[in-house]
Design a protein around this motif. Structure first.
Motif, mmCIF file in Angstrom:
data_model
loop_
_atom_site.group_PDB
_atom_site.id
_atom_site.type_symbol
_atom_site.label_atom_id
_atom_site.label_comp_id
_atom_site.label_asym_id
_atom_site.label_seq_id
_atom_site.Cartn_x
_atom_site.Cartn_y
_atom_site.Cartn_z
ATOM 1 N N ALA A 28 -71.370 -31.237 33.366
ATOM 2 C CA ALA A 28 -71.543 -32.598 32.839
ATOM 3 C C ALA A 28 -71.690 -32.616 31.319
ATOM 4 O O ALA A 28 -71.611 -33.685 30.704
ATOM 5 C CB ALA A 28 -72.763 -33.249 33.484
ATOM 6 N N GLY A 29 -71.908 -31.434 30.700
ATOM 7 C CA GLY A 29 -72.075 -31.370 29.251
ATOM 8 C C GLY A 29 -73.391 -31.941 28.775
ATOM 9 O O GLY A 29 -73.472 -32.563 27.711
ATOM 10 N N VAL A 30 -74.465 -31.706 29.567
ATOM 11 C CA VAL A 30 -75.796 -32.207 29.201
ATOM 12 C C VAL A 30 -76.801 -31.073 29.384
ATOM 13 O O VAL A 30 -76.461 -29.972 29.814
ATOM 14 C CB VAL A 30 -76.195 -33.412 30.087
ATOM 15 C CG1 VAL A 30 -75.232 -34.580 29.887
ATOM 16 C CG2 VAL A 30 -76.262 -33.015 31.559
ATOM 17 N N ILE A 47 -81.818 -42.941 29.627
ATOM 18 C CA ILE A 47 -80.548 -42.218 29.670
ATOM 19 C C ILE A 47 -79.450 -43.225 29.932
ATOM 20 O O ILE A 47 -79.570 -44.065 30.826
ATOM 21 C CB ILE A 47 -80.554 -41.137 30.771
ATOM 22 C CG1 ILE A 47 -81.665 -40.112 30.486
ATOM 23 C CG2 ILE A 47 -79.213 -40.435 30.863
ATOM 24 C CD1 ILE A 47 -81.855 -39.100 31.588
ATOM 25 N N SER A 48 -78.373 -43.148 29.159
ATOM 26 C CA SER A 48 -77.301 -44.129 29.285
ATOM 27 C C SER A 48 -76.640 -44.049 30.660
ATOM 28 O O SER A 48 -76.615 -42.991 31.289
ATOM 29 C CB SER A 48 -76.247 -43.913 28.199
ATOM 30 O OG SER A 48 -75.531 -42.718 28.443
ATOM 31 N N ARG A 52 -75.587 -40.855 33.155
ATOM 32 C CA ARG A 52 -76.073 -40.775 34.530
ATOM 33 C C ARG A 52 -74.908 -40.607 35.511
ATOM 34 O O ARG A 52 -74.951 -39.799 36.438
ATOM 35 C CB ARG A 52 -76.886 -42.025 34.893
ATOM 36 C CG ARG A 52 -78.235 -42.122 34.206
ATOM 37 C CD ARG A 52 -78.984 -43.390 34.630
ATOM 38 N NE ARG A 52 -80.264 -43.494 33.967
ATOM 39 C CZ ARG A 52 -81.392 -42.936 34.407
ATOM 40 N NH1 ARG A 52 -81.367 -42.227 35.534
ATOM 41 N NH2 ARG A 52 -82.516 -43.078 33.744
ATOM 42 N N ARG A 53 -73.850 -41.370 35.261
ATOM 43 C CA ARG A 53 -72.694 -41.312 36.146
ATOM 44 C C ARG A 53 -72.043 -39.922 36.078
ATOM 45 O O ARG A 53 -71.638 -39.357 37.089
ATOM 46 C CB ARG A 53 -71.695 -42.393 35.748
ATOM 47 C CG ARG A 53 -70.592 -42.622 36.802
ATOM 48 C CD ARG A 53 -69.623 -43.697 36.363
ATOM 49 N NE ARG A 53 -70.324 -44.918 35.982
ATOM 50 C CZ ARG A 53 -70.313 -45.454 34.772
ATOM 51 N NH1 ARG A 53 -69.627 -44.872 33.801
ATOM 52 N NH2 ARG A 53 -70.966 -46.565 34.519
ATOM 53 N N ARG A 54 -71.973 -39.364 34.858
ATOM 54 C CA ARG A 54 -71.349 -38.054 34.671
ATOM 55 C C ARG A 54 -72.151 -36.963 35.397
ATOM 56 O O ARG A 54 -71.565 -36.066 36.022
ATOM 57 C CB ARG A 54 -71.244 -37.747 33.172
ATOM 58 C CG ARG A 54 -70.227 -36.673 32.848
ATOM 59 C CD ARG A 54 -69.829 -36.699 31.389
ATOM 60 N NE ARG A 54 -70.906 -36.363 30.490
ATOM 61 C CZ ARG A 54 -71.490 -37.221 29.631
ATOM 62 N NH1 ARG A 54 -71.065 -38.480 29.579
ATOM 63 N NH2 ARG A 54 -72.470 -36.831 28.840
ATOM 64 N N VAL A 55 -73.470 -37.055 35.329
ATOM 65 C CA VAL A 55 -74.321 -36.069 35.995
ATOM 66 C C VAL A 55 -74.173 -36.172 37.513
ATOM 67 O O VAL A 55 -74.026 -35.158 38.213
ATOM 68 C CB VAL A 55 -75.797 -36.266 35.588
ATOM 69 C CG1 VAL A 55 -76.717 -35.428 36.473
ATOM 70 C CG2 VAL A 55 -75.999 -35.901 34.118
#
Length: 344
Positions: A28-30, A47-48, A52-55
């Motif tokens: 996810a790049g986090v 958290i945007s 959240r969706r990417r995670v």
């Protein structure tokens, strides 16, 4: 296309590695902290929504789910709330209440585990529940005593709740006194001019915890009046309902509180099939306010039960977990109001 050779039939497949939060973070790049905040539904950190969706998408792609036991070790205590399955048949209303409660506890970062009813019950079952080291236990019905509460607390449970008609020493009590249901139904029937009141008592095992106080509520409501109360054992079966309806004329009844809407619908259909007019000859009232009762003709009068919201009860559990030394609380959580329709 490259063909990947399969291992011999007697050679076991190599186990797949279990995805970790670090894998989710890389995909996810986090950071791992961000993964934890998102997947644990933490509201304290902003958290945007795209992040959240990417995670969540990364976790879904990898098949990752948080490890409840590891999370408990990091936190220093369990986040498991144990809910033993009720020993009685749970109707639509109670099932909906439990589902809402489980959802609300999940939003507060608790892992809800429902424990089956097989085997021991009450204080004996408390030992089995304690093996799971829950942080809180919500016990429906009766049977758990002070000794069981003590066993759970010694194992690390910071809060024990009982949902039933009586409080238990050492536990928080969510009191559900079903006398009020029968009382409301009987006062409604009496107010409509009915004097011979039948009360359905289900023959099914496990329902006595509800039917006995509902019957007593009817008796209490008309005590000292000119009304009579007749107990009507009834199995949830069309043939048994037909048997009761066939001898209805000899019972001298002009009204019936049928325990709940399901039994009311069963008996009302049998009465109508036997030629009894509802409500002309006999008024019928149920309880639970199910949608199906509104679709009958005549529409079924009922007692609407008022239960606490899952969100409010989850907040109460969370408060008790965070303050385990507080004195046990008692809350009356069952309200009842008659909904008058055509059957009475």
């Amino acid at each position: 296309m490259v063909q990947i050779p399969k291992p011999p039939a007697d050679e076991p497949l190599a186990p797949r590695s279990v995805p970790t939060s670090a894998d989710v973070a890389r995909l996810a790049g986090v950071s791992r902290a961000t993964v934890s905040y998102v997947l644990n539904n933490a509201d304290a950190v902003r958290i945007s929504e795209p992040t959240r969706r990417r995670v969540r998408e990364a976790a879904r792609e990898l098949g990752y789910v948080p490890h409840a036991a590891a999370r408990s070790l990091r936190a220093g205590r369990s986040r498991t709330v144990l809910m033993p399955a009720p020993s009685f048949p749970a109707g639509p209303l109670y099932s909906r209440f439990l589902s809402e409660l489980q959802w609300a506890l999940g939003r507060l970062d608790y892992t809800v585990v429902q424990y089956g009813t097989a085997g021991a019950h009450g204080d004996e079952a408390a030992r089995a529940w304690a093996e799971l080291r829950p942080v809180a236990v919500l016990v429906p019905g009766s049977g758990l005593g002070p000794q069981g509460v003590e066993i759970l607390k010694r194992s690390g449970a910071r809060a024990v709740f009982t949902l039933g008609p009586e409080a238990v020493e050492g536990a928080h009590a969510l009191l559900m006194d079903h006398e009020i249901v029968g009382h409301r139904a009987a006062r409604h029937l009496y107010g409509r001019g009915r004097r011979g009141i039948g009360v359905v008592v289900p023959a099914e095992d496990g329902l006595g915890i509800f039917s006995t106080p509902r019957l007593e509520g009817v008796r209490r409501a008309v005590r000292g009046t000119d009304a009579t109360v007749t107990e009507l054992p009834l199995a949830y079966d069309e043939r048994d309902a037909a048997r009761v309806a066939a001898r209805w004329g000899s019972l001298g009844l002009d009204a019936v509180f049928a325990y709940n809407d399901e039994y009311a619908m069963l008996l009302m259909r049998a009465l109508q099939d036997a030629g009894t007019d509802v409500p002309g000859d006999t008024a019928v009232i149920g309880a639970d306010d199910l949608m199906l009762g509104r679709l009958l003709r005549p529409r079924l009068s009922t007692v609407h039960l008022e239960l606490p919201s899952g969100r409010d009860l989850a907040a109460l559990v969370d408060r008790a977990v965070n303050d385990p030394g507080a004195a046990p609380e008692r809350h009356e959580v069952l309200g009842a109001a008659v909904v008058h329709r055509e059957s009475t």
